[in-house]
Design a protein around this motif. Sequence first.
Motif, PDB file in Angstrom:
ATOM      1  N   ILE A 156       0.741  -1.298  -0.214  1.00  0.00           N
ATOM      2  CA  ILE A 156      -0.051   0.178  -0.206  1.00  0.00           C
ATOM      3  C   ILE A 156       0.868   1.357  -0.143  1.00  0.00           C
ATOM      4  CG2 ILE A 156      -1.428   0.757   0.850  1.00  0.00           C
ATOM      5  CD1 ILE A 156      -2.894  -1.664   2.077  1.00  0.00           C
ATOM      6  N   LEU A 157       1.944   1.476   0.779  1.00  0.00           N
ATOM      7  CA  LEU A 157       2.892   2.505   1.240  1.00  0.00           C
ATOM      8  C   LEU A 157       3.331   2.436  -0.500  1.00  0.00           C
ATOM      9  CD1 LEU A 157       4.814   1.849   4.235  1.00  0.00           C
ATOM     10  CD2 LEU A 157       2.920   3.939   3.553  1.00  0.00           C
ATOM     11  N   ARG A 158       3.662   1.409  -0.930  1.00  0.00           N
ATOM     12  CA  ARG A 158       4.495   1.546  -2.624  1.00  0.00           C
ATOM     13  C   ARG A 158       3.565   2.295  -3.649  1.00  0.00           C
ATOM     14  NH1 ARG A 158       6.901  -3.663  -5.178  1.00  0.00           N
ATOM     15  NH2 ARG A 158       8.360  -3.525  -3.373  1.00  0.00           N
ATOM     16  N   TYR A 159       2.574   1.726  -3.176  1.00  0.00           N
ATOM     17  CA  TYR A 159       1.578   2.077  -4.325  1.00  0.00           C
ATOM     18  C   TYR A 159       0.674   3.933  -4.086  1.00  0.00           C
ATOM     19  CZ  TYR A 159      -3.078   2.423  -6.342  1.00  0.00           C
ATOM     20  OH  TYR A 159      -4.325   3.083  -7.572  1.00  0.00           O
ATOM     21  N   GLY A 207       8.503   7.477   1.479  1.00  0.00           N
ATOM     22  CA  GLY A 207       9.520   6.780   1.385  1.00  0.00           C
ATOM     23  C   GLY A 207      10.054   6.916   2.810  1.00  0.00           C
ATOM     24  N   LEU A 208       9.713   7.804   3.831  1.00  0.00           N
ATOM     25  CA  LEU A 208      10.285   7.637   5.072  1.00  0.00           C
ATOM     26  C   LEU A 208       9.697   6.548   5.518  1.00  0.00           C
ATOM     27  CD1 LEU A 208      10.435  11.299   6.115  1.00  0.00           C
ATOM     28  CD2 LEU A 208      12.362   9.795   5.452  1.00  0.00           C
ATOM     29  N   ALA A 209       8.138   5.556   5.482  1.00  0.00           N
ATOM     30  CA  ALA A 209       7.567   5.290   5.671  1.00  0.00           C
ATOM     31  C   ALA A 209       7.947   3.715   5.225  1.00  0.00           C
ATOM     32  CB  ALA A 209       6.012   5.450   5.336  1.00  0.00           C
ATOM     33  N   LEU A 210       8.601   3.475   3.754  1.00  0.00           N
ATOM     34  CA  LEU A 210       8.649   2.880   3.437  1.00  0.00           C
ATOM     35  C   LEU A 210      10.553   1.954   3.446  1.00  0.00           C
ATOM     36  CD1 LEU A 210       7.693   3.327  -0.096  1.00  0.00           C
ATOM     37  CD2 LEU A 210       7.102   1.170   0.788  1.00  0.00           C
ATOM     38  N   ALA A 211      11.266   3.175   4.641  1.00  0.00           N
ATOM     39  CA  ALA A 211      12.604   2.580   5.051  1.00  0.00           C
ATOM     40  C   ALA A 211      12.805   2.392   5.961  1.00  0.00           C
ATOM     41  CB  ALA A 211      13.292   4.233   4.967  1.00  0.00           C
ATOM     42  N   ALA A 212      11.623   3.133   6.686  1.00  0.00           N
ATOM     43  CA  ALA A 212      11.751   2.748   8.310  1.00  0.00           C
ATOM     44  C   ALA A 212      11.923   1.790   7.948  1.00  0.00           C
ATOM     45  CB  ALA A 212      10.582   3.556   8.961  1.00  0.00           C
ATOM     46  N   PRO A 213      11.055   0.546   7.900  1.00  0.00           N
ATOM     47  CA  PRO A 213      10.819  -1.033   8.384  1.00  0.00           C
ATOM     48  C   PRO A 213      11.626  -2.082   8.244  1.00  0.00           C
ATOM     49  CG  PRO A 213       9.072  -0.873   7.047  1.00  0.00           C
ATOM     50  CD  PRO A 213       9.434   0.564   6.903  1.00  0.00           C
ATOM     51  N   LEU A 214      13.263  -1.150   7.686  1.00  0.00           N
ATOM     52  CA  LEU A 214      13.253  -1.804   6.857  1.00  0.00           C
ATOM     53  C   LEU A 214      15.064  -2.433   7.261  1.00  0.00           C
ATOM     54  CD1 LEU A 214      13.669  -1.066   2.850  1.00  0.00           C
ATOM     55  CD2 LEU A 214      12.335  -2.571   3.891  1.00  0.00           C
ATOM     56  N   ARG A 215      15.047  -2.031   8.483  1.00  0.00           N
ATOM     57  CA  ARG A 215      16.322  -1.474   9.837  1.00  0.00           C
ATOM     58  C   ARG A 215      16.148  -3.678  10.433  1.00  0.00           C
ATOM     59  NH1 ARG A 215      17.998   0.845   6.248  1.00  0.00           N
ATOM     60  NH2 ARG A 215      18.109   3.168   6.852  1.00  0.00           N
ATOM     61  N   GLY A 216      15.616  -4.106   9.888  1.00  0.00           N
ATOM     62  CA  GLY A 216      16.079  -6.029  10.449  1.00  0.00           C
ATOM     63  C   GLY A 216      16.717  -6.877   9.903  1.00  0.00           C
ATOM     64  N   GLY A 217      17.480  -5.415   8.485  1.00  0.00           N
ATOM     65  CA  GLY A 217      18.388  -6.904   7.626  1.00  0.00           C
ATOM     66  C   GLY A 217      18.128  -7.644   6.914  1.00  0.00           C
ATOM     67  N   GLY A 218      18.432  -8.012   5.660  1.00  0.00           N
ATOM     68  CA  GLY A 218      17.544  -9.023   5.001  1.00  0.00           C
ATOM     69  C   GLY A 218      18.592  -8.571   4.035  1.00  0.00           C
ATOM     70  N   ASP A 219      18.963  -9.517   2.692  1.00  0.00           N
ATOM     71  CA  ASP A 219      19.164  -9.128   1.610  1.00  0.00           C
ATOM     72  C   ASP A 219      18.494  -8.454   0.602  1.00  0.00           C
ATOM     73  OD1 ASP A 219      20.891 -11.450   2.029  1.00  0.00           O
ATOM     74  OD2 ASP A 219      20.084 -12.728   1.482  1.00  0.00           O
ATOM     75  N   ALA A 220      17.512  -7.963   0.065  1.00  0.00           N
ATOM     76  CA  ALA A 220      16.640  -6.900  -0.315  1.00  0.00           C
ATOM     77  C   ALA A 220      17.079  -5.756   0.522  1.00  0.00           C
ATOM     78  CB  ALA A 220      15.141  -8.465  -0.397  1.00  0.00           C
ATOM     79  N   LEU A 222      18.900   4.790   0.359  1.00  0.00           N
ATOM     80  CA  LEU A 222      18.292   5.624   0.813  1.00  0.00           C
ATOM     81  C   LEU A 222      18.038   6.818   1.152  1.00  0.00           C
ATOM     82  CD1 LEU A 222      16.917   2.499   3.730  1.00  0.00           C
ATOM     83  CD2 LEU A 222      16.193   3.100   1.214  1.00  0.00           C
ATOM     84  N   ALA A 223      19.559   6.939   1.320  1.00  0.00           N
ATOM     85  CA  ALA A 223      20.111   8.653   1.867  1.00  0.00           C
ATOM     86  C   ALA A 223      19.969   9.381   0.674  1.00  0.00           C
ATOM     87  CB  ALA A 223      21.252   8.242   2.772  1.00  0.00           C
ATOM     88  N   VAL A 224      20.422   8.957  -0.440  1.00  0.00           N
ATOM     89  CA  VAL A 224      20.655  10.053  -1.621  1.00  0.00           C
ATOM     90  C   VAL A 224      19.273  10.335  -1.890  1.00  0.00           C
ATOM     91  CG1 VAL A 224      21.091   9.698  -3.961  1.00  0.00           C
ATOM     92  CG2 VAL A 224      22.862   8.627  -2.793  1.00  0.00           C
ATOM     93  N   LYS A 225      18.802   8.882  -1.648  1.00  0.00           N
ATOM     94  CA  LYS A 225      17.284   9.312  -2.608  1.00  0.00           C
ATOM     95  C   LYS A 225      16.497  10.275  -1.333  1.00  0.00           C
ATOM     96  CE  LYS A 225      13.704   6.007  -3.652  1.00  0.00           C
ATOM     97  NZ  LYS A 225      12.885   6.900  -4.827  1.00  0.00           N
ATOM     98  N   LEU A 226      16.718  10.941   0.100  1.00  0.00           N
ATOM     99  CA  LEU A 226      15.838  11.125   0.550  1.00  0.00           C
ATOM    100  C   LEU A 226      16.468  13.073  -0.007  1.00  0.00           C
ATOM    101  CD1 LEU A 226      14.379  12.155   3.228  1.00  0.00           C
ATOM    102  CD2 LEU A 226      16.643  11.319   4.369  1.00  0.00           C
ATOM    103  N   VAL A 227      17.503  12.396   0.233  1.00  0.00           N
ATOM    104  CA  VAL A 227      18.278  13.747  -0.538  1.00  0.00           C
ATOM    105  C   VAL A 227      17.826  14.881  -1.130  1.00  0.00           C
ATOM    106  CG1 VAL A 227      20.020  15.464  -1.045  1.00  0.00           C
ATOM    107  CG2 VAL A 227      20.800  14.083   0.897  1.00  0.00           C
TER     108      VAL A 227
END
Length: 117
Positions: free
Chosen positions: A7-10, A49-62, A69-74
């Motif tokens: 939903i966030l990606r949409y 974009g912030l919401a999509l990046a936030a939960p990704l801090r769990g690690g993983g290959d994807a 993320l920093a470049v996209k945020l700037v």
Amino acid sequence: MEALRLILRYAHLIGFALLLGGTIAQFVAGKLRINPAMLWGSIIQVLTGLALAAPLRGGGDAEPSPVKLAVKLVIAILIFVMVFVPWRRKRENVNRGHFIGIITLTLVNAAVATFWH
């Protein structure tokens, strides 16, 4: 959790469409003004974009790299500022180069999302 991410990606894609579509419509019409679609598109892009990046801090290959993320945020913040400042000052016309900058940064941000793996 996957449904929320989709939903966030949409919503992120809708923000992109509003921003780029609103900018190109004004550019082609020759009336270089900041319109509400551009403003809302830039806001939606930053927030989702912030919401999509936030939960990704769990690690993983994807998980995208923090540098990406920093470049996209700037870039997203630059776009927002380029849209918000003239809108807030109620400028009737915006410089042609300013508009080309918004379009270019929007396309660069999409390219970073697409091609940076």
